[in-house]
Structures are given as C-alpha cells and as structure tokens.
Write a protein that holds these residues in place. Structure first.
Motif, PDB file in Angstrom:
ATOM      1  N   LYS B  30       0.115  -1.181   0.372  1.00 17.94           N
ATOM      2  CA  LYS B  30       0.092   0.229   0.249  1.00 17.94           C
ATOM      3  C   LYS B  30       0.525   1.342  -0.244  1.00 17.94           C
ATOM      4  N   SER B  62      -5.440   2.098  13.210  1.00 20.27           N
ATOM      5  CA  SER B  62      -5.229   3.524  12.354  1.00 20.27           C
ATOM      6  C   SER B  62      -5.654   3.218  10.647  1.00 20.27           C
ATOM      7  N   GLY B  63      -6.518   3.096   9.918  1.00 20.10           N
ATOM      8  CA  GLY B  63      -5.809   3.808   8.975  1.00 20.10           C
ATOM      9  C   GLY B  63      -6.311   2.367   7.639  1.00 20.10           C
ATOM     10  N   SER B  64      -6.494   1.125   7.969  1.00 21.95           N
ATOM     11  CA  SER B  64      -6.858  -0.035   7.155  1.00 21.95           C
ATOM     12  C   SER B  64      -8.049  -0.451   6.856  1.00 21.95           C
ATOM     13  N   GLY B  65      -8.520   1.000   6.697  1.00 18.67           N
ATOM     14  CA  GLY B  65      -9.819   0.730   5.652  1.00 18.67           C
ATOM     15  C   GLY B  65     -11.463  -0.170   6.494  1.00 18.67           C
ATOM     16  N   LYS B  66     -10.756   0.236   7.478  1.00 14.97           N
ATOM     17  CA  LYS B  66     -12.454  -0.216   8.825  1.00 14.97           C
ATOM     18  C   LYS B  66     -13.839   1.024   7.890  1.00 14.97           C
ATOM     19  N   SER B  67     -13.423   2.182   8.295  1.00 13.69           N
ATOM     20  CA  SER B  67     -14.516   3.108   7.541  1.00 13.69           C
ATOM     21  C   SER B  67     -14.675   3.068   6.324  1.00 13.69           C
ATOM     22  N   THR B  68     -13.890   2.749   5.823  1.00 10.24           N
ATOM     23  CA  THR B  68     -14.173   2.958   4.098  1.00 10.24           C
ATOM     24  C   THR B  68     -14.606   1.549   3.872  1.00 10.24           C
TER      25      THR B  68
HETATM   26  N1  LIG Z   1     -12.365  10.202   1.265  1.00 10.85           N
HETATM   27  C1  LIG Z   1     -10.466  10.167   1.770  1.00 10.85           C
HETATM   28  N2  LIG Z   1      -9.640  10.476   0.517  1.00 10.85           N
HETATM   29  C2  LIG Z   1      -8.377   9.803   0.202  1.00 10.85           C
HETATM   30  N3  LIG Z   1      -8.290   8.829   0.538  1.00 10.85           N
HETATM   31  C3  LIG Z   1      -9.311   8.027   1.994  1.00 10.85           C
HETATM   32  C4  LIG Z   1     -10.300   9.057   2.069  1.00 10.85           C
HETATM   33  N4  LIG Z   1     -10.785   8.331   2.649  1.00 10.85           N
HETATM   34  C5  LIG Z   1      -9.909   7.166   3.578  1.00 10.85           C
HETATM   35  N5  LIG Z   1      -8.802   7.852   2.582  1.00 10.85           N
HETATM   36  C6  LIG Z   1      -7.370   7.131   3.211  1.00 10.85           C
HETATM   37  O1  LIG Z   1      -8.225   5.582   3.333  1.00 10.85           O
HETATM   38  C7  LIG Z   1      -7.195   4.714   4.626  1.00 10.85           C
HETATM   39  C8  LIG Z   1      -7.768   3.707   4.565  1.00 10.85           C
HETATM   40  O2  LIG Z   1      -9.444   5.190   6.066  1.00 10.85           O
HETATM   41  P1  LIG Z   1     -10.281   4.905   6.978  1.00 10.85           P
HETATM   42  O3  LIG Z   1     -10.864   5.712   7.256  1.00 10.85           O
HETATM   43  O4  LIG Z   1     -10.843   3.375   6.453  1.00 10.85           O
HETATM   44  O5  LIG Z   1      -9.368   4.133   7.843  1.00 10.85           O
HETATM   45  P2  LIG Z   1      -9.297   3.537   9.393  1.00 10.85           P
HETATM   46  O6  LIG Z   1      -9.261   2.024   9.233  1.00 10.85           O
HETATM   47  O7  LIG Z   1     -11.482   3.538   9.339  1.00 10.85           O
HETATM   48  O8  LIG Z   1      -9.115   4.732  10.129  1.00 10.85           O
HETATM   49  P3  LIG Z   1      -9.577   4.719  11.908  1.00 10.85           P
HETATM   50  O9  LIG Z   1      -9.897   3.885  12.790  1.00 10.85           O
HETATM   51  O10 LIG Z   1      -8.764   6.028  12.263  1.00 10.85           O
HETATM   52  O11 LIG Z   1     -10.844   5.941  11.922  1.00 10.85           O
HETATM   53  C9  LIG Z   1      -6.597   5.846   4.889  1.00 10.85           C
HETATM   54  O12 LIG Z   1      -5.289   5.589   4.283  1.00 10.85           O
HETATM   55  C10 LIG Z   1      -7.358   6.841   4.548  1.00 10.85           C
HETATM   56  O13 LIG Z   1      -6.177   8.313   4.294  1.00 10.85           O
END
Ligand SMILES: Nc1ncnc2c1ncn2[C@@H]1O[C@H](COP(=O)(O)OP(=O)(O)OP(=O)(O)O)[C@@H](O)[C@H]1O
Ligand SMILES: [Mg+2]
Lengths: 278, 416
Positions: B30, B62-68
């Motif tokens: 990544k 954090s940043g592993s993509g969960k929210s995405t």
């Molecule tokens: N709208 C966006 N535009 C560009 N990059 C994004 C966007 N949303 C998320 N990312 C990137 O995608 C990756 C996954 O983000 P995500 O928010 O899904 O992580 P997460 O697991 O939910 O983290 P956290 O625990 O911090 O909420 C991260 O590298 C983030 O920087």
C-alpha cells in the motif's frame, strides 16, 4: 507609454448606454419593484404612531438581545423622534430593509450554489472580491445611469455593496457543516433538497445570520453615499449638515444612523445565536 | 441468502484509480503504491458474507480501511471494483435515485463515532429524523421515536438539545435514531470509541441485550479487540486495506493467521500476569459423588448449565457430567433415579493449575470439548475457566478481582 489612450471610459459608458436602451423594460420593472418595496416599507412604518413603533422595536430587541439593549433601543428611538428625524429615520430603515430583501433573495441561493460547486465558487470569488474592494462611490455611477436619480439607484447601489458578505458566509457556513452530519443524512436516505433544508441550512444558520448582519451593516454604511444621488433619508440630513457646515444638524443625523445601526446589529446578531442560547 | 455479500471489493482514492491494480496484483505494498502513483488504497480485494441477524465486526489499526469498507456498503463511497449484493440487489449498479430508495429500505442508517446528531434538533427531533426523511407523518413518527427513546433509556430528555447531554447520552440518541427505523442492517462506525470506558461497557452490554430482541444485522467497526470479541459473532481483521483474517473470537485467539493478528492477540497480555488462577470463575454448583441421578439433574437444571463437575466431600474432582446425557438416562424406565451416575456418564475433565499461563489455558481451551477445571496439586476443584474471562483477560480493562462478574451469565456456554 502607448501612443494612444486605452478607451476604458468610452467602453464602459458605451456599454451602459447600450444596456440601458436595449433593456429598458428590465430596468423599468426592477425600478418598479424596488419602489414598490421601499414605499410599502416606508408607508407601513410611518402608518404606525411613533410610540407604537417604538414599543414594537423595543419588544423585538428585548426578545433578540435582552433587556439592556431593549432599553437602549427605546431610549435611542425616543431621541430620534424628539429631534425631529423620525420620518428620515424610517425612510432610511425602509431603504436598508428593501436592499436587504434583495440581498437575501439573491445572496442565499448564490451562496448555496457556491457551497455546492467548487467551480461556481472559484468563478464568483474574484467577482465578490472586486465588488468589495471597489470604492462604494463607484457603484453610484452605473446605478444612476441605469435607474436615474433618486431612491431606486440608492437601493441598488446599497444592494450591490451589501451582497458579498451574505454570499460568502452562506457558502462558508454550508461548507463548514461537519462531514459526519452530511454522511449521516446520506446514510439515512436524504435527498439533496432534504439535506439542504433539514441539515445544511439549519446547521449553517448562525453563520448565515452573521452574513445577514454584516450585509445590513454594510448597507447602513451606504446610507450617506446613497443620499448623494438623492436616496433621501438620514443620509440627506448628514449631507446637508456637511454642505452647509451645520455641525449640529449633521451630528444629529449621524447619531440617528448610529442608533439605527446599533438596533439592527443587535437584533440580527441575536437571531444568529437564538437557537444555541436556548 | 446472505444479508450482505461482498465480492472482490476495492476502493482506491485518487485520480484514475484503476492504475493501482496492476501494481497491487504484483504484490506491491500500500505504501509503495501511494509513493509511486499518489493513490491511496482504502480497501483492496475484500470478500465476505454476512448472515442476517449476525453481528459482524470490522477491526484493524487506524488507517486500515475499516471506515472505508463500511461506507462502501451503503455507498457513501463508490467502489472502484467489486460487487456488493445486499438482500439480493447489487448496490454497485444503482443510480443516485435508486440508491436513496435502497438506503431507506435496507439500512437503519448509521451510528458514528462523533455521534453526528443534529445540534439544532431536540432529542425527539433527532430520533425521528430518519422517519421524517422517509415521509412518515408526524404523529406516527413521534410515537415511534418516543418508543425508541424509552428503549435506550432517554425518557425525560425528549426536549433537550444535544449540547445539554453527556457523550454517552448523545450516543444513545445516535443509536435511537437508527433503531427507530425498521430496516434490517445497522452500520456502526467506532460508535462507542469516544465514550469513557465505563459508559462504553455499559453501551456494549445494552447493544447486546437489544440485539437479542431486535436481531438486526449489525456491521460494527472498532479498533479495539476487546470490544470486537465481546460484541462480534465474527470478526474481520483488516490491515492496509486487506482482510487478513475472518473468524470467531476463538478462532482468532487460538489461530492467529499472521504476525499482525498475533500482535493484536498477544500484545494484550504481553506482561504475562494472567494465569488460570487469576481468571478462573467460582462454581455456581457441583454434583456430589453420592448424589442420585435425579438430584444431579435437578442441580444442573437449577443452575441452568449444560454440564457439571462431579466432586467428593473433599472437593476432589472426579470428572464432569453432561446435562443431556443425565436427562436421557433419567428417562429410561429401567434406571433407578436414586442411583448415583454410572461410570459411563462420567467424563474426564481437562484440568489446569492456578499458575498455568494464560496462553496455555487458551490453547487447551480451544482443543477441549468439555469444561476446563482449575485444580490444585491434590486435584481439588478450585474454579472453572469460561470464555468471557479469557477474553476479558486479553483486554486491558480486566481486573482480576472482577471474579464472578456480569460476563459470566453471557459467556459460560462452554462449561455449562
Ligand atoms: N476521502 C478520502 N480520500 C482519500 N483517502 C482517504 C479518504 N478516506 C479515507 N482515505 C484513506 O484510506 C485509508 C483508510 O482509511 P479509513 O478511514 O477507512 O481507515 P480506518 O480504518 O477507518 O481508520 P481510523 O481507525 O483512523 O478511523 C487511509 O489511508 C485514509 O487516509
Ligand atoms: Mg474510521
């Protein structure tokens, strides 16, 4: 440096001439609309006995800004009536309110559009900058050319001068709505209109109201300038004081403008904070 | 039919995202892809199914993509590749209009870490928000909102504004806003992460309790292993946008697929302070070697267990009895119910000593089918190992004095 003069002034006046003859229907109807608004405001305000109007404004101020401000407002209005500036005061109020109606009717949608489209935003931003940095006097000339002398160009010039902050702050307010709130409304299946009316506008309201407040204040600052082209009201009294070196009269009229400014400022500022204070 | 079926789902952020796939397929990381192409990998090539009524946890750093990943499900993000089938419909193929209708039909909205409730609306106004959007008339939606407000324990606060409420109460509003809708799937993104630990536990317990009644399909995002184990039927662990493991809490504890997962599980007990003795639970009841079959069955039923240890008057462990076997035996006409259980009913129990290390306990626990007894050097029965205690020990919040905690009732199934 150049062997000839760039004919900016010819272009501008040519364009103005062309527009005012070609589109006279439009200018006439705008003119009618402005007059209609101002006259109605003025007649409505003056139809009331001064004491009644003072009480009404006092109550509104009390509601929006508390007791102290209400007392200040009532006291100020009483002075205005007492020094014989009541009619001029209401003419100016009618002018400012009319201009503000146009500002809101046009400024809100433009602000909303700007918040929804980066493209549109970057298009109007320089125009707004231009409008705000241009000396206010400059608006008088085209206003007069299109609308002649009198109240109407006064309202129009005030409108042009006062609209930028509302567009800017509406745009800003909507853009500042937290991303999660937008996500939440999307996740719950909101349409665009629902999102705008139920989430974005209500959340942005304090900022939008700050825009309304600013535009009213800017409008008031145009009062004296607008009087130069015959808009009348308190501005005319100020000008008369200046031109005849009647410091006392000038000061009285100026004081009345300040009183109006304080009242309008406190009322609109209070409106923006009303929801939160509850 | 699964409630949700995700196939080869990817989300790449940035211009012309397709460029990333070739490099990713070649195994580039990544980080390197981001350096080389300026594209951010949100989620890459994830497939899974979620059954209706399941609590499915998405976990990772954090940043592993969960929210995405979660936001792809209701298309707050548009996928770059892959398909999402929800209740038989392909979400990825819908246009904006269909999508709005589909969100209303399939999702009970979403619950957010920062609550995302509307500051200008009262509690009631917030809870009825979803129904209002869906065009339910005022009387009906307020009635429903009122019901849900009572379910989450906010009665009396209907007319308060969010700014007047504590964080925990605000999140109850956020939860109620989702529960007010009938739709099956509830999305929760770090819903409890912003709350302090005590309130957080309370909310977790409440959610579990609610879930036994409402049986929604919950997709729950968290970065906290303890929360994941406590709440999730199954847990998907993400790393750099990819799913490294999917399984139940036991499967993950016992069989961490790689070092990343292992670090999660082990990292929680690096100190090695937990032993069988510190996490064992006291016994609710035991069977005595002289007890007749009928007495044993009665004891088992009264304690609500599925199995019971057999001890003598010195509390020396003789094995354990299974509830169903005892019951079958009692039903046989030829059997004298006053007689003590015959040897074929008595199973040998796995035992550990109080000072056995937690990791060994876990290994034993995963291999054994029966209950695990904690005994001293003389084989005297001291306590029992239950699932809830293992998981609690792995999490930071556990205090050894917590013996006999509330967890026991919900997690004792293996001993019982
Ligand atoms: N709208 C966006 N535009 C560009 N990059 C994004 C966007 N949303 C998320 N990312 C990137 O995608 C990756 C996954 O983000 P995500 O928010 O899904 O992580 P997460 O697991 O939910 O983290 P956290 O625990 O911090 O909420 C991260 O590298 C983030 O920087
Ligand atoms: Mg997140």
């Amino acid at each position: 440096m150049l062997p000839f003069r760039i004919p900016i002034r010819e272009w501008v006046s040519g364009a103005v001439d062309y527009l005012s003859t070609q589109f006279s229907v439009i200018f006439d109807s705008i003119s009618d609309l402005v007059l209609f608004l101002v006259d109605n405001f003025k007649d409505g305000l003056l139809a009331l006995h001064p004491l009644v109007l003072i009480v009404i404004i006092g109550l509104i101020t009390y509601r929006m800004a508390g007791l102290t401000m209400a007392i200040v407002a009532v006291f100020g209005l009483f002075i205005v009536e007492n020094i014989g500036l009541w009619i001029a005061f209401n003419e100016t109020l009618a002018l400012v309110l009319s201009a503000e109606v146009f500002v809101i009717v046009l400024g809100l949608p433009l602000g909303i559009l700007a918040a929804g489209s980066d493209r549109f935003n970057s298009l109007i931003r320089p125009i707004l900058d231009f409008m705000q940095t241009m000396p206010a006097f400059v608006y008088l000339i085209p206003a007069v050319m299109f609308f002649g002398l009198g109240l109407v160009p006064g309202v129009i010039a005030t409108f042009v001068f006062a609209i930028p902050p509302l567009i800017r702050l509406t745009n800003l307010g909507i853009r500042q709505v937290p991303k999660e709130l937008i996500e939440a409304s999307d996740a719950f299946g909101a349409t665009r209109t629902q999102k705008l009316l139920k989430v974005q506008m209500p959340v942005a309201l304090p900022t939008v109201m700050a825009g309304v407040n600013q535009s009213i204040m800017l409008g008031l600052s145009m009062v004296v300038i607008a009087a130069m082209i015959g808009a009348g009201g308190l501005g005319a009294d100020v000008l008369r004081g200046i031109s005849r070196l009647q410091v006392g009269q000038g000061f009285e009229a100026g004081l009345a403008v300040v009183i109006l400014a304080i009242i309008l400022d406190r009322i609109t500022a209070g409106f923006g904070q009303m929801k939160k204070a509850k | 039919m699964s409630a949700i079926e995700v196939k080869n789902l990817s989300k790449i952020f940035g211009p012309r995202p397709e460029r990333a796939f070739k490099l990713l397929e070649e195994g580039m990381s990544k980080e390197d892809v981001q350096k080389k192409l300026g594209l951010v990998i949100g989620v890459y090539d994830i497939s899974f199914k979620v059954e209706s009524g399941e609590v499915f946890v998405i976990m990772g750093l954090s940043g592993s993509g969960k929210s995405t990943l979660e936001r792809l499900l209701n298309r707050l993000h548009d996928p770059t590749r892959g398909s999402i089938i929800i209740n038989g419909e392909d979400v990825t193929k819908m246009d904006q209009k269909e999508l709005i209708q589909f969100r209303r039909k399939a999702f009970s909205g979403m619950v957010f870490q920062n609550f995302a409730i509307l500051p200008h609306r009262t509690v009631l106004g917030n809870v009825e928000f979803g129904l209002e959007l869906h065009g339910v008339d005022k009387e009906k939606r307020q009635k429903r909102a009122q019901e849900v407000i009572e379910v989450v324990g906010l009665q009396g606060y209907e007319n308060s504004y969010p700014s007047e409420l504590s964080g925990g109460m605000q999140q109850r509003v956020g939860l109620a806003r989702g529960l007010a809708l009938d739709a099956d799937i509830l999305l929760m993104d770090e819903a409890f992460s912003a709350l302090d630990p005590l309130i957080r536990r309370e909310m977790q317990d409440e959610l579990l309790e609610l879930q036994t009644k409402m049986k929604k399909t919950i997709i729950f995002v968290t970065h906290d292993l303890d929360e994941a184990f406590k709440i999730g039927d199954r847990i998907a662990i993400l790393k750099d946008g990819q799913m490294v493991q999917l399984g139940t809490a036991e499967e993950i504890i016992v069989n961490p697929k790689d070092d990343y997962v292992k670090a999660f599980v082990e990292g929680l007990d690096r100190t090695g302070v937990f032993t069988a003795g510190t996490i064992m639970q006291p016994l609710k009841a035991t069977a005595h070697v002289n007890d007749g079959l009928n007495t044993v069955l009665h004891k088992i039923r009264r304690a609500g267990l599925s199995s019971m240890f057999l001890v003598d008057s010195q509390r020396i462990l003789h094995g354990y009895l299974k509830a169903d076997e005892v019951a079958t035996e009692v039903k046989k006409d030829s059997v004298d119910e006053k007689k003590t259980p015959n040897p074929s009913l008595i199973h040998t129990s796995e035992t550990v000593h109080p000072d056995t290390q937690l990791t060994d306990v876990i290994n034993l626990y995963s291999e054994s089918t029966g209950p695990i007894a904690v005994v001293d050097g003389n084989n005297k029965l001291l306590g029992v190992i239950v699932r809830g205690a293992i998981i609690a020990a792995l999490s930071k919040g556990y205090k050894p004095e917590d013996n006999g905690s509330a967890d026991q009732t919900t997690t004792e199934e293996k001993v019982e």
